[in-house]
Design a protein around this motif. Structure first.
Motif, PDB file in Angstrom:
ATOM      1  N   ALA A  91       0.647  -1.292  -0.097  1.00  0.00           N
ATOM      2  CA  ALA A  91      -0.066   0.211   0.049  1.00  0.00           C
ATOM      3  C   ALA A  91       0.805   1.463   0.040  1.00  0.00           C
ATOM      4  O   ALA A  91       0.481   2.142  -0.627  1.00  0.00           O
ATOM      5  CB  ALA A  91      -0.875  -0.035   1.276  1.00  0.00           C
ATOM      6  N   VAL A  92       2.067   1.370   0.973  1.00  0.00           N
ATOM      7  CA  VAL A  92       2.856   2.427   1.023  1.00  0.00           C
ATOM      8  C   VAL A  92       3.214   2.780  -0.288  1.00  0.00           C
ATOM      9  O   VAL A  92       3.362   3.988  -0.905  1.00  0.00           O
ATOM     10  CB  VAL A  92       3.708   2.338   2.038  1.00  0.00           C
ATOM     11  CG1 VAL A  92       4.762   3.543   1.959  1.00  0.00           C
ATOM     12  CG2 VAL A  92       3.124   2.174   3.296  1.00  0.00           C
ATOM     13  N   ASN A  93       4.007   1.814  -0.985  1.00  0.00           N
ATOM     14  CA  ASN A  93       4.788   2.036  -2.287  1.00  0.00           C
ATOM     15  C   ASN A  93       3.745   2.594  -3.144  1.00  0.00           C
ATOM     16  O   ASN A  93       4.075   3.289  -3.928  1.00  0.00           O
ATOM     17  CB  ASN A  93       5.406   0.709  -2.655  1.00  0.00           C
ATOM     18  CG  ASN A  93       6.911   0.600  -1.783  1.00  0.00           C
ATOM     19  OD1 ASN A  93       7.340   1.685  -1.365  1.00  0.00           O
ATOM     20  ND2 ASN A  93       7.325  -0.544  -1.493  1.00  0.00           N
ATOM     21  N   THR A  94       2.606   1.779  -3.392  1.00  0.00           N
ATOM     22  CA  THR A  94       1.655   1.993  -4.435  1.00  0.00           C
ATOM     23  C   THR A  94       1.220   3.331  -4.334  1.00  0.00           C
ATOM     24  O   THR A  94       1.356   4.336  -5.175  1.00  0.00           O
ATOM     25  CB  THR A  94       0.425   1.198  -4.191  1.00  0.00           C
ATOM     26  OG1 THR A  94       0.955  -0.206  -4.548  1.00  0.00           O
ATOM     27  CG2 THR A  94      -0.266   1.307  -5.538  1.00  0.00           C
ATOM     28  N   ALA A  95       0.875   3.928  -3.104  1.00  0.00           N
ATOM     29  CA  ALA A  95       0.392   5.508  -2.774  1.00  0.00           C
ATOM     30  C   ALA A  95       1.474   6.208  -3.184  1.00  0.00           C
ATOM     31  O   ALA A  95       1.136   7.424  -3.688  1.00  0.00           O
ATOM     32  CB  ALA A  95      -0.097   5.352  -1.095  1.00  0.00           C
ATOM     33  N   LEU A  96       2.644   6.166  -2.664  1.00  0.00           N
ATOM     34  CA  LEU A  96       3.765   7.253  -2.824  1.00  0.00           C
ATOM     35  C   LEU A  96       4.078   7.257  -4.242  1.00  0.00           C
ATOM     36  O   LEU A  96       4.436   8.546  -4.946  1.00  0.00           O
ATOM     37  CB  LEU A  96       5.049   6.730  -2.116  1.00  0.00           C
ATOM     38  CG  LEU A  96       5.017   7.002  -0.364  1.00  0.00           C
ATOM     39  CD1 LEU A  96       6.167   6.650   0.199  1.00  0.00           C
ATOM     40  CD2 LEU A  96       4.655   8.561  -0.281  1.00  0.00           C
ATOM     41  N   LEU A  97       4.123   6.301  -5.067  1.00  0.00           N
ATOM     42  CA  LEU A  97       4.534   6.149  -6.545  1.00  0.00           C
ATOM     43  C   LEU A  97       3.635   6.667  -7.261  1.00  0.00           C
ATOM     44  O   LEU A  97       3.703   7.614  -8.231  1.00  0.00           O
ATOM     45  CB  LEU A  97       4.946   4.821  -6.962  1.00  0.00           C
ATOM     46  CG  LEU A  97       6.271   4.283  -6.565  1.00  0.00           C
ATOM     47  CD1 LEU A  97       6.510   2.844  -6.504  1.00  0.00           C
ATOM     48  CD2 LEU A  97       7.689   5.457  -6.895  1.00  0.00           C
TER      49      LEU A  97
ATOM     50  N   GLN B 115      -3.939   9.636   3.195  1.00  0.00           N
ATOM     51  CA  GLN B 115      -3.852   8.360   2.288  1.00  0.00           C
ATOM     52  C   GLN B 115      -2.573   7.644   2.675  1.00  0.00           C
ATOM     53  O   GLN B 115      -2.623   6.385   2.856  1.00  0.00           O
ATOM     54  CB  GLN B 115      -3.741   8.838   0.674  1.00  0.00           C
ATOM     55  CG  GLN B 115      -3.699   7.792  -0.302  1.00  0.00           C
ATOM     56  CD  GLN B 115      -3.503   8.267  -1.674  1.00  0.00           C
ATOM     57  OE1 GLN B 115      -4.055   9.242  -1.964  1.00  0.00           O
ATOM     58  NE2 GLN B 115      -3.112   7.419  -2.379  1.00  0.00           N
ATOM     59  N   VAL B 116      -1.567   8.414   2.882  1.00  0.00           N
ATOM     60  CA  VAL B 116      -0.383   7.761   3.508  1.00  0.00           C
ATOM     61  C   VAL B 116      -0.272   7.412   4.636  1.00  0.00           C
ATOM     62  O   VAL B 116       0.262   6.133   4.991  1.00  0.00           O
ATOM     63  CB  VAL B 116       0.932   8.982   3.088  1.00  0.00           C
ATOM     64  CG1 VAL B 116       2.113   8.358   3.907  1.00  0.00           C
ATOM     65  CG2 VAL B 116       1.242   9.228   1.834  1.00  0.00           C
ATOM     66  N   ILE B 117      -1.094   7.993   5.707  1.00  0.00           N
ATOM     67  CA  ILE B 117      -0.928   7.567   7.037  1.00  0.00           C
ATOM     68  C   ILE B 117      -1.843   6.158   7.058  1.00  0.00           C
ATOM     69  O   ILE B 117      -1.297   5.014   7.437  1.00  0.00           O
ATOM     70  CB  ILE B 117      -1.621   8.298   7.934  1.00  0.00           C
ATOM     71  CG1 ILE B 117      -0.803   9.527   8.237  1.00  0.00           C
ATOM     72  CG2 ILE B 117      -2.120   7.720   9.394  1.00  0.00           C
ATOM     73  CD1 ILE B 117      -1.167  10.754   9.031  1.00  0.00           C
ATOM     74  N   PHE B 118      -2.840   6.117   6.415  1.00  0.00           N
ATOM     75  CA  PHE B 118      -3.786   4.891   6.207  1.00  0.00           C
ATOM     76  C   PHE B 118      -2.882   3.830   5.456  1.00  0.00           C
ATOM     77  O   PHE B 118      -2.819   2.586   5.977  1.00  0.00           O
ATOM     78  CB  PHE B 118      -4.956   5.076   5.176  1.00  0.00           C
ATOM     79  CG  PHE B 118      -5.628   4.014   4.994  1.00  0.00           C
ATOM     80  CD1 PHE B 118      -6.471   3.092   6.205  1.00  0.00           C
ATOM     81  CD2 PHE B 118      -5.487   2.953   3.768  1.00  0.00           C
ATOM     82  CE1 PHE B 118      -7.338   1.887   5.980  1.00  0.00           C
ATOM     83  CE2 PHE B 118      -6.039   1.955   3.590  1.00  0.00           C
ATOM     84  CZ  PHE B 118      -6.913   1.178   4.569  1.00  0.00           C
ATOM     85  N   SER B 119      -2.249   4.109   4.523  1.00  0.00           N
ATOM     86  CA  SER B 119      -1.345   2.974   3.779  1.00  0.00           C
ATOM     87  C   SER B 119      -0.219   2.424   4.658  1.00  0.00           C
ATOM     88  O   SER B 119       0.064   1.236   4.750  1.00  0.00           O
ATOM     89  CB  SER B 119      -1.009   3.537   2.455  1.00  0.00           C
ATOM     90  OG  SER B 119       0.217   4.508   2.830  1.00  0.00           O
ATOM     91  N   ILE B 120       0.292   3.340   5.765  1.00  0.00           N
ATOM     92  CA  ILE B 120       1.382   2.746   6.517  1.00  0.00           C
ATOM     93  C   ILE B 120       0.645   1.742   7.734  1.00  0.00           C
ATOM     94  O   ILE B 120       1.185   0.588   7.727  1.00  0.00           O
ATOM     95  CB  ILE B 120       1.969   4.162   7.392  1.00  0.00           C
ATOM     96  CG1 ILE B 120       2.681   4.737   6.526  1.00  0.00           C
ATOM     97  CG2 ILE B 120       2.651   3.150   8.534  1.00  0.00           C
ATOM     98  CD1 ILE B 120       3.020   6.105   7.020  1.00  0.00           C
ATOM     99  N   VAL B 121      -0.610   2.052   7.966  1.00  0.00           N
ATOM    100  CA  VAL B 121      -1.452   1.129   8.949  1.00  0.00           C
ATOM    101  C   VAL B 121      -1.576  -0.131   8.201  1.00  0.00           C
ATOM    102  O   VAL B 121      -1.692  -1.302   8.771  1.00  0.00           O
ATOM    103  CB  VAL B 121      -2.603   1.760   9.389  1.00  0.00           C
ATOM    104  CG1 VAL B 121      -3.394   0.940  10.164  1.00  0.00           C
ATOM    105  CG2 VAL B 121      -1.907   3.085  10.368  1.00  0.00           C
ATOM    106  N   ALA B 122      -2.122   0.084   6.713  1.00  0.00           N
ATOM    107  CA  ALA B 122      -2.475  -0.968   6.232  1.00  0.00           C
ATOM    108  C   ALA B 122      -1.546  -2.129   5.979  1.00  0.00           C
ATOM    109  O   ALA B 122      -1.723  -3.261   5.911  1.00  0.00           O
ATOM    110  CB  ALA B 122      -3.063  -0.556   4.728  1.00  0.00           C
ATOM    111  N   ASP B 123      -0.338  -1.709   5.547  1.00  0.00           N
ATOM    112  CA  ASP B 123       0.709  -2.452   5.200  1.00  0.00           C
ATOM    113  C   ASP B 123       1.229  -3.104   6.692  1.00  0.00           C
ATOM    114  O   ASP B 123       1.765  -4.361   6.587  1.00  0.00           O
ATOM    115  CB  ASP B 123       1.945  -1.693   4.630  1.00  0.00           C
ATOM    116  CG  ASP B 123       1.963  -1.588   3.276  1.00  0.00           C
ATOM    117  OD1 ASP B 123       1.061  -2.353   2.465  1.00  0.00           O
ATOM    118  OD2 ASP B 123       2.773  -1.012   2.697  1.00  0.00           O
TER     119      ASP B 123
END
Lengths: 140, 161
Positions: A91-97, B115-123
């Motif tokens: 999720a993090v890599n997808t979102a950031l890129l 979006q970034v905070i959610f993606s950190i939690v999600a991962d």
């Protein structure tokens, strides 16, 4: 002012939720099928909302040029790509890129349209984003 | 499924994600134009409708090349079909925030943070049935650079000069 801030943050969270949920569906089906369901269910939800609050089909809609209606088809590829990527790079890599690509292409679109406001900050921003992407590629 | 230190990203995946961001710029551009002729709700409704048809056409065209894997994939839970609801709510929240004192730049910047905070939690916890991932120091440094660059562009770059 608290409510708009809360709404703007929540909108970002929901972008992530939807990519995560569509990614899970694509594991069981395929990215394109996940994108199809995303659009069909979203269309249903927005139809219900539009019919209940009114103003679903505004009068100016018929005057819009045909290319203004291309966004939905591009969105199908966008959602399918996101569902495919999130299961592979997280999720993090997808979102950031995706954010990085959106920012850099947005600056490019502005330049193509002759908008040069805030050029220095934009160029510096693009440089930082590209540096961040290069960093993900550096060997340990 | 946990990857304690994530392997180096496949450059093709990286390019695909970056290109996907370019698609997003085009999509926002066209949907924004449609919203100017109608309104935000109509623009999103029309995009979801045309998108449904486009997805069906693509599925039909690609049908001969569909993946035929031996062994059934696990069934998707019902909630996995509801990603579109989340997208529909996003449209409403965003059009409210854009028309507040936050304007477009503030809405974009806060949305990016959410979006970034959610993606950190999600991962970290592998939310919604996707694999868990833990970032290493290099991932965090890349995150700081990409977010700083994006904040510069949103707050001081595009149209805010």
């Amino acid at each position: 002012m608290t409510l708009p801030i809360l709404f703007a943050c929540l909108a970002g969270v929901l972008v992530g939720v939807s990519r995560q949920v569509n990614g899970r569906l694509s594991l069981s089906t395929s990215p394109l099928i996940a994108s199809f369901w995303n659009h069909l269910v979203g269309f249903g939800a927005l139809s219900i909302l539009g019919l209940s609050i009114g103003g679903l089909i505004p009068t100016g809609a018929a005057d819009a040029p045909w290319h203004a209606y291309l966004g939905g088809s591009i969105g199908v590829v966008f959602v399918a790509a996101g569902s495919w990527l999130i299961a592979r790079i997280g999720a993090v890599n997808t979102a950031l890129l995706v954010i990085g690509g959106q920012m850099v292409s947005g600056v490019a679109l502005d330049l193509l349209q002759g908008v040069s406001a805030g050029l220095l900050a934009s160029v510096l921003g693009v440089a930082l984003i590209l540096a961040g992407m290069a960093l993900t590629q550096r060997r340990r | 499924m946990t990857t304690p230190s994530a392997p180096r990203l496949n450059p093709l995946h990286l390019l695909a994600a970056f290109g996907t961001g370019g698609l997003l710029t085009l999509m926002v551009h066209f949907n924004g134009e449609l919203a100017r002729y109608g309104n935000a709700l109509f623009s999103s409704w029309a995009a979801h409708g045309t998108g449904t048809v486009a997805a069906l056409l693509l599925l039909a065209v690609l049908y001969p090349w569909r993946a035929r894997k031996v062994g059934a994939k696990p069934n998707a839970p019902l909630w996995a079909y509801l990603g579109g609801i989340s997208g529909a709510i996003t449209v409403m929240l965003t059009s409210f925030a854009v028309n507040s004192p936050l304007a477009l730049s503030g809405t974009l910047a806060l949305g990016l943070a959410g979006q970034v905070i959610f993606s950190i939690v999600a991962d970290r916890w592998g939310l919604f049935g996707l694999p868990m991932r833990r970032p290493d120091r290099r991932d965090l440094a890349a995150m700081v650079l990409i977010l700083a660059g994006s904040a510069l562009i949103i707050l001081f770059g595009r149209g805010n000069g």
